[in-house]
Design a protein around this motif. Structure first.
Motif, PDB file in Angstrom:
ATOM      1  N   GLU A  96      86.114  53.472  65.407  1.00 49.51           N
ATOM      2  CA  GLU A  96      87.424  53.964  65.854  1.00 49.51           C
ATOM      3  C   GLU A  96      87.151  55.138  66.791  1.00 49.51           C
ATOM      4  N   ARG A  99      84.318  57.602  66.206  1.00 47.06           N
ATOM      5  CA  ARG A  99      83.933  57.599  64.802  1.00 47.06           C
ATOM      6  C   ARG A  99      83.524  56.171  64.391  1.00 47.06           C
ATOM      7  N   LYS A 136      88.750  61.293  54.321  1.00 52.26           N
ATOM      8  CA  LYS A 136      88.913  61.973  55.628  1.00 52.26           C
ATOM      9  C   LYS A 136      88.138  63.283  55.681  1.00 52.26           C
ATOM     10  N   SER A 142      89.751  58.808  60.844  1.00 46.45           N
ATOM     11  CA  SER A 142      90.848  59.637  61.368  1.00 46.45           C
ATOM     12  C   SER A 142      91.892  59.860  60.277  1.00 46.45           C
ATOM     13  N   ASP A 143      92.625  60.948  60.394  1.00 47.75           N
ATOM     14  CA  ASP A 143      93.686  61.257  59.415  1.00 47.75           C
ATOM     15  C   ASP A 143      94.722  60.149  59.390  1.00 47.75           C
TER      16      ASP A 143
END
Lengths: 370, 513
Positions: A96, A99, A136, A142-143
């Motif tokens: 992502e 990440r 996280k 990601s959040d």
């Protein structure tokens, strides 16, 4: 096709939709790769007990430091036999933006076999299929995605899906995949604990857990013993006239005999002892022996305590038959635990189905399927 | 299997399939399995070979029953589903309706003939029906019954089935029965003396009456003995004697000489000469022959000259010796002048008697074994004559016990065997059924048993079961045959995919013991 199968397919697609937006590189084979079992975890856990201090305290004085329990008459007490197992698969790598993290799926099962006189039957079988993602706080996810996955997990739980999502917290020990496997084992122990909590062991129906009573929750269970066929080679035992390492000590214990009773240190909740179930065919000293964990907070044993321990030992010794030969651990594996294992093994989702789930997940993430 | 359920080979079971259909199967092999992968595991479990040690808990074990699929039953008139049954479907004992449809009782072309009772392990009992069109034609025909002597009750089953056919077809058939054992079949019109309540109950369930054959419909033919008395065990009250003059059977001497080796057809030349030249007798130069005594006194050289055109031929002396062996001092071979009013030529009597409703019993028990094939062959030839003349139109059952004696499994069949093979081949269209019984089917000519639509097997030995006629039986079926009791049979019918085990009652007539 069954409705369970359709529900699971729909849940996989929901997960794929949640992960859509990133890239998913699947495991390089038709079916997801099963994570290797890198060690005997019963032994690893037991090793941790002797990391700092390996000399155990004897809380029972015995002549010759051993006792024959093979002919002690006992009241049948051991009724529940609980075991847990897991299969963890590496599904692929999720990317992502900048990440990335591995996606693991683990199927954990716990089963309980109930013994009624000479009959055995399946009392309970619990299972979960869990996708493991990094939390996280590790910084690999990601959040937004974390929140979406949390929300998906909540929706699954609200309708009792067999699928769950769990997050790996804390800094990974070695690499993230290794830590995720540790997480999978934690999930299994938690399931074992939940299963045990639904049982009602009592004075006449005791629970036998496969392995050590390693989790704090397990020590709270009454009328419960842990029965480990693998244990640490590190401890030494301080006896009345000498200190023996485990191999030397257990080599003196003959079939049907138990050791004295020990604690790793004073005020430890759990006491333990060893029973030799088999000596034939000739085997190395730790083979054919089981280690019994028993919650006993005091540092002394009353006559009643010893009588109970002797009877439990005799009953465990009697359970060495029927044998489970040719199981690799057969000399120290009792039949009801083996049966609980067998129930679990037949309940695992087969490789082809999991491979298919992996494909559906990948296709949904890539937008090739909705 | 559910705990406590008992199941046995040949039980019928059913399981739900797609499209609301269900599949009916028959249990074949049942095996028990434990989770012990080897004997070594059990050895260790018994404390390393201590037979008195008892394991503390029971090892897990299962029983697995394999079933042979008989039919898939649908309610929508579509073709039956041949797909495997879906997994994890509960299996039940089949009910009567399912068994009935699986075995085609709802598609019978002729009359439904009860052939015994199926006894399921759950206590259910169902009637097994045969289709008369497959027993006495025109679809197929013939019954073969095999089993060891005594224990298998072969004759009892044959007579039970014949009685069932007679009752269900309202007597619209003719039955010819050869009695080969004591007076076993010489009291078919008399009330049974050994029926138990259980037998009566089975008759009731089968929809049959436990009654003997009607006396006014039976003709008993007994062999003529010394002094014109019957040469039979315990003869019935009403009977006729049969005996043969030379003029009766001058055209059938081939039957009489059937068992005599004739590799060069020289005997055949003599037989043809007599048949072709008979005019109230036959002449060999100055020697006239019109009876048995004259025949065996014929000078061989005269036969040599007349039949073979040589002053001396080796055949006539052998012929005379054989004729003496076959006919001398045998009261059934008579001269016309010795014949009483109650004596008949059997071949002609059969022709006169073959009528609807008739039961013809021919006693050959005391006939020497060298003459028995001739009597059977002569009856067969008479029936053949009737067919040729178009006089035989009603269904006919011919019951022959010890069939291996008359149609043995030999490379060169005798003329009698050929007659029986002919019936086996053509009986279906002529509506003539051969009910053959023997101890060993492997000793019967394969064209005879191979043409049968119904095979009935009683208790048998393992040696016989390993022969070709039983090749279609599964090993489990063979094991069952080895353990069959009296009153139990395995029946294999052309319309079924697997044999069925049935129980049947004792036949309803007075039997000798």
């Amino acid at each position: 096709m069954t409705s369970l199968y359709n529900d699971q397919l729909s849940d996989i697609k929901s997960l794929g939709m949640t992960l859509r937006g990133g890239d998913f590189v699947t495991a390089p084979s038709e079916t997801p790769i099963e994570e290797e079992r890198r060690a005997d975890f019963d032994q690893v856990y037991d090793d941790q007990n002797f990391m700092n201090e390996n000399v155990c305290i004897c809380i029972e004085e015995l002549s010759n430091n051993k006792k024959y329990i093979g002919d002690i008459k006992y009241t049948q007490r051991l009724s529940y036999f609980l075991d847990g197992s897991l299969r963890t698969k590496y599904l692929g790598e999720y990317i992502e933006d900048d990440r990335s993290f591995p996606v693991l799926a683990t199927e954990v099962i716990s089963s309980v076999v109930k013994r009624e006189k000479r009959d055995l039957r399946l009392e309970k079988l619990n299972r979960k299929f869990v996708f493991i993602f990094p939390h996280k706080e590790i910084g690999l996810i990601s959040d937004t995605l974390f929140d979406k996955l949390n929300s998906l997990d909540s929706s699954w739980r609200s309708r009792n899906s067999t699928f769950y999502i769990e997050f790996l917290k804390g800094k990974p020990e070695r690499d993230i995949r290794y830590s995720m496997q540790g997480k999978a084992r934690d999930i299994m122990h938690k399931l074992e604990s939940e299963t045990a909590n639904h049982l009602t062991p009592n004075e006449s129906d005791w629970l036998v857990m496969d392995g050590a009573l390693r989790k704090e929750e397990f020590t709270k269970l009454e009328y419960t013993i842990g029965l480990a066929k693998s244990f640490s080679r590190k401890p030494s035992f301080k006896l009345s006239n000498s200190t023996l390492n485990i191999a030397r000590y257990l080599s003196q214990i003959k079939e049907g005999e138990r050791t004295a009773i020990f604690k790793t240190k004073a005020d430890e909740k759990i006491c333990f002892w060893y029973i030799r179930l088999r000596t034939h065919p000739p085997m190395e000293p730790l083979e054919g022996v089981v280690k019994v964990d028993y919650v006993h907070e005091k540092n002394e044993l009353t006559e009643e305590d010893i009588k109970l321990i002797d009877e439990l030992s005799s009953e465990i010794y009697a359970l060495r038959s029927p044998s489970v030969y040719p199981h690799p651990r057969w000399p120290s594996l009792i039949y009801p635990i083996r049966l609980a294992e067998e129930f679990m093994h037949t309940a695992f989702t087969n490789h082809e189905v999991i491979g298919y789930y992996g494909k559906i997940l990948a296709k949904t993430i890539r937008g090739e399927m909705s | 299997m559910k705990e406590g359920v008992k199941i046995n080979p040949f039980d019928f079971v059913m399981v739900k399939h797609f499209d609301d259909s269900y599949t009916v199967g028959q249990v074949d092999e049942i095996n028990a399995y434990t989770d012990a992968p080897s004997h070594l595991t059990n050895y260790i479990s018994s404390n390393l070979g201590d037979p008195s040690s008892t394991p503390n808990v029971e090892r897990v074990q299962i029983m697995v029953a394999e079933a042979i699929v008989l039919a898939n039953i649908r309610n929508d008139n579509k073709a039956e589903l041949r797909m495997p049954v879906p997994s994890d479907q509960p299996v039940y004992f089949a009910d009567e309706d399912a068994v009935s449809k699986a075995l085609g009782f709802d598609r019978v072309l002729g009359e439904k003939i009860p052939a015994g009772l199926i006894e399921q392990s759950n206590g259910d009992k169902f009637v097994v029906y045969l289709d008369s069109h497959y027993i006495i034609g025109p679809e197929s025909a013939h019954v073969n019954i095999t089993g060891i002597s005594g224990l298998a009750a072969k004759t009892s089953y044959a007579m039970f089935l014949i009685n069932a056919l007679y009752q269900k077809l309202n007597g619209k058939l003719t039955i010819i029965i050869f009695n080969v054992k004591h007076s076993d079949l010489l009291h078919l019109h008399e009330d049974p003396n050994d029926l138990t309540d259980m037998d009566k109950d089975i008759y009731k369930k089968l929809g049959l009456e436990p009654k003997p054959f009607p006396q006014d419909k039976i003709n008993y033919y007994l062999p003529r003995g010394i002094g014109g008395r019957p040469d039979s065990d315990s003869p019935p009250n009403n009977y006729r004697l049969y005996a043969y003059t030379l003029s009766d059977i001058y055209a059938d001497l081939d039957l009489l000489l059937a068992e005599v080796p004739d590799p060069n057809f020289t005997l055949d030349a003599f037989v043809h000469y007599v048949r072709d030249n008979w005019e109230d007798g036959v002449r060999f130069e100055s020697h006239t022959v019109s009876n048995w005594d004259q025949l065996i006194r014929t000078p061989p050289e005269k036969i040599s000259r007349v039949v073979y055109g040589q002053s001396w031929h080796q055949t006539p002396p052998r012929l005379i010796r054989e004729l003496k062996r076959l006919t001398s001092n045998k009261p059934i071979f008579v001269d016309n002048r010795n014949r009483t009013n109650n004596e008949v030529y059997l071949g002609q009597a059969i022709k006169d008697d073959i009528k609807e409703n008739r039961i013809i019993v021919i006693d050959i028990y005391r006939i020497p074994s060298i003459n028995q094939p001739f009597i059977v062959g002569d009856v067969m030839r008479s029936i053949e004559d009737l067919y040729r003349e178009g006089l035989l139109t009603n269904p006919l059952i011919i019951f022959i016990d010890e069939l291996n004696t008359f149609a043995p499994n030999k490379e060169n069949p005798t003329v009698i065997t050929e007659h029986i093979i002919e019936i086996a081949r053509k009986g279906r269209s002529r509506r003539t059924a051969l009910f053959g019984v023997q101890q060993f089917k492997s000793e019967v000519h394969n064209q005879v048993w191979g043409n049968c639509s119904l095979h009935v097997i009683g208790k048998l030995g393992s040696a016989e079961l390993s022969t070709p006629p039983y090749r279609e039986l599964t090993q489990e079926a063979k094991n069952t045959v080895l353990g069959l009791q009296q009153g139990e049979m395995l029946i294999s019918f052309k319309n079924w995919r697997n044999p069925i085990k049935v129980v049947f009652p004792r036949p309803a007539y007075r039997r000798s013991f």
